[in-house]
Design a protein around this motif. Structure first.
Motif, mmCIF file in Angstrom:
data_model
loop_
_atom_site.group_PDB
_atom_site.id
_atom_site.type_symbol
_atom_site.label_atom_id
_atom_site.label_comp_id
_atom_site.label_asym_id
_atom_site.label_seq_id
_atom_site.Cartn_x
_atom_site.Cartn_y
_atom_site.Cartn_z
ATOM 1 N N GLY A 13 0.896 -1.218 0.066
ATOM 2 C CA GLY A 13 -0.086 0.194 -0.017
ATOM 3 C C GLY A 13 0.924 1.406 -0.091
ATOM 4 O O GLY A 13 2.123 1.258 0.123
ATOM 5 N N THR A 14 0.142 2.247 0.091
ATOM 6 C CA THR A 14 0.917 3.785 0.069
ATOM 7 C C THR A 14 0.412 4.498 1.254
ATOM 8 O O THR A 14 -0.766 4.457 1.648
ATOM 9 C CB THR A 14 0.489 4.580 -1.389
ATOM 10 N N TRP A 15 1.241 4.991 1.892
ATOM 11 C CA TRP A 15 0.939 5.978 2.977
ATOM 12 C C TRP A 15 0.484 6.971 2.672
ATOM 13 O O TRP A 15 0.259 7.567 1.584
ATOM 14 C CB TRP A 15 2.277 6.554 3.998
ATOM 15 N N ASP A 16 -0.707 7.745 3.182
ATOM 16 C CA ASP A 16 -1.540 8.457 2.808
ATOM 17 C C ASP A 16 -1.919 9.452 3.978
ATOM 18 O O ASP A 16 -2.399 9.088 5.120
ATOM 19 C CB ASP A 16 -2.917 8.215 2.194
ATOM 20 N N GLY A 17 -1.927 10.765 3.949
ATOM 21 C CA GLY A 17 -2.182 11.955 4.857
ATOM 22 C C GLY A 17 -1.503 12.065 5.917
ATOM 23 O O GLY A 17 -1.917 11.963 7.152
ATOM 24 N N LEU A 18 -0.267 11.454 6.152
ATOM 25 C CA LEU A 18 0.718 11.493 7.440
ATOM 26 C C LEU A 18 1.027 12.809 7.661
ATOM 27 O O LEU A 18 1.261 13.595 6.907
ATOM 28 C CB LEU A 18 2.025 10.739 6.902
ATOM 29 N N LEU A 46 5.239 -5.645 9.302
ATOM 30 C CA LEU A 46 5.191 -4.373 8.618
ATOM 31 C C LEU A 46 6.596 -3.958 8.020
ATOM 32 O O LEU A 46 7.492 -3.740 9.067
ATOM 33 C CB LEU A 46 4.467 -3.120 9.277
ATOM 34 N N THR A 47 6.638 -3.703 6.870
ATOM 35 C CA THR A 47 8.124 -3.156 6.443
ATOM 36 C C THR A 47 7.793 -1.814 5.621
ATOM 37 O O THR A 47 6.833 -1.548 4.894
ATOM 38 C CB THR A 47 8.979 -4.358 5.554
ATOM 39 N N TYR A 48 8.712 -0.954 5.754
ATOM 40 C CA TYR A 48 8.852 0.155 5.023
ATOM 41 C C TYR A 48 10.152 0.865 5.144
ATOM 42 O O TYR A 48 10.893 0.451 5.812
ATOM 43 C CB TYR A 48 7.711 1.203 5.439
ATOM 44 N N ASP A 49 10.513 1.919 4.150
ATOM 45 C CA ASP A 49 11.609 2.647 4.245
ATOM 46 C C ASP A 49 11.556 4.148 4.601
ATOM 47 O O ASP A 49 10.603 4.497 4.638
ATOM 48 C CB ASP A 49 12.490 2.382 2.802
ATOM 49 N N LYS A 53 6.994 6.355 1.405
ATOM 50 C CA LYS A 53 6.128 6.360 0.270
ATOM 51 C C LYS A 53 5.173 5.157 0.432
ATOM 52 O O LYS A 53 3.940 5.150 0.470
ATOM 53 C CB LYS A 53 6.625 6.634 -0.767
ATOM 54 N N HIS A 54 5.842 4.019 0.181
ATOM 55 C CA HIS A 54 5.078 2.623 0.350
ATOM 56 C C HIS A 54 5.360 1.704 1.499
ATOM 57 O O HIS A 54 6.538 2.227 2.332
ATOM 58 C CB HIS A 54 5.525 1.824 -0.981
ATOM 59 N N ARG A 92 -3.641 3.988 1.396
ATOM 60 C CA ARG A 92 -4.426 3.878 0.329
ATOM 61 C C ARG A 92 -3.832 2.937 -0.529
ATOM 62 O O ARG A 92 -2.636 2.407 -0.545
ATOM 63 C CB ARG A 92 -4.869 5.317 -0.440
ATOM 64 N N GLU A 93 -4.616 2.474 -1.645
ATOM 65 C CA GLU A 93 -4.382 1.521 -2.438
ATOM 66 C C GLU A 93 -3.584 0.113 -2.136
ATOM 67 O O GLU A 93 -2.659 -0.216 -2.594
ATOM 68 C CB GLU A 93 -3.000 2.394 -3.513
ATOM 69 N N LEU A 94 -4.440 -0.272 -1.166
ATOM 70 C CA LEU A 94 -3.905 -1.902 -0.879
ATOM 71 C C LEU A 94 -4.207 -2.822 -2.075
ATOM 72 O O LEU A 94 -5.246 -2.863 -2.607
ATOM 73 C CB LEU A 94 -5.121 -2.286 0.314
ATOM 74 N N ARG A 95 -3.202 -3.715 -2.114
ATOM 75 C CA ARG A 95 -3.337 -4.715 -3.086
ATOM 76 C C ARG A 95 -2.329 -5.883 -2.737
ATOM 77 O O ARG A 95 -1.376 -5.719 -1.989
ATOM 78 C CB ARG A 95 -2.876 -4.137 -4.401
#
Length: 114
Positions: A13-18, A46-49, A53-54, A92-95
């Motif tokens: 997914g994409t982070w949104d409105g942080l 959960l993983t992110y960098d 962004k994602h 947003r945009e969960l897949r």
């Protein structure tokens, strides 16, 4: 009796409105959510960098084989939604990408018969 299959599901997914506070908290924990922490677990990993962004979650889902990969993906996306809501982080945009571990072929290199 129904047959259960084990699925590995990656939900992206994409982070949104942080907010600035959200970003600061995520960045403070970024080392705990990097490539080295990628594991498939029932509760999700959960993983992110640091770009924030994602993100991705990795889940193990055990479900009726008759329900198939689509249901396993839906269950994992629901778990991701619940976890993100608990964190209070917009997205947003969960897949999802699903692998049925019970039907996966394993190619064993170097194994000779005869």
């Amino acid at each position: 009796m129904t047959t259960q299959h084990t699925y590995r599901v990656i939900v992206r997914g994409t982070w949104d409105g942080l907010t600035d506070d959200d970003r600061a908290r995520l960045l403070a924990d970024v080392d705990q959510h990097g490539l080295a922490q990628m594991r498939f677990t029932p509760e999700g990993t959960l993983t992110y960098d640091a770009a924030l962004k994602h993100f991705s979650y990795r889940f193990v889902v055990v479900s009726d084989a008759a329900d198939g990969e689509e249901m396993a993906g839906a269950l994992a996306e629901d778990r991701a939604e619940t976890a993100l809501r608990a964190l209070g982080r917009g997205h947003r945009e969960l897949r999802s990408t699903v692998t049925d571990m019970d039907t996966m072929k394993i190619n064993r290199k170097g194994r000779r018969v005869g």
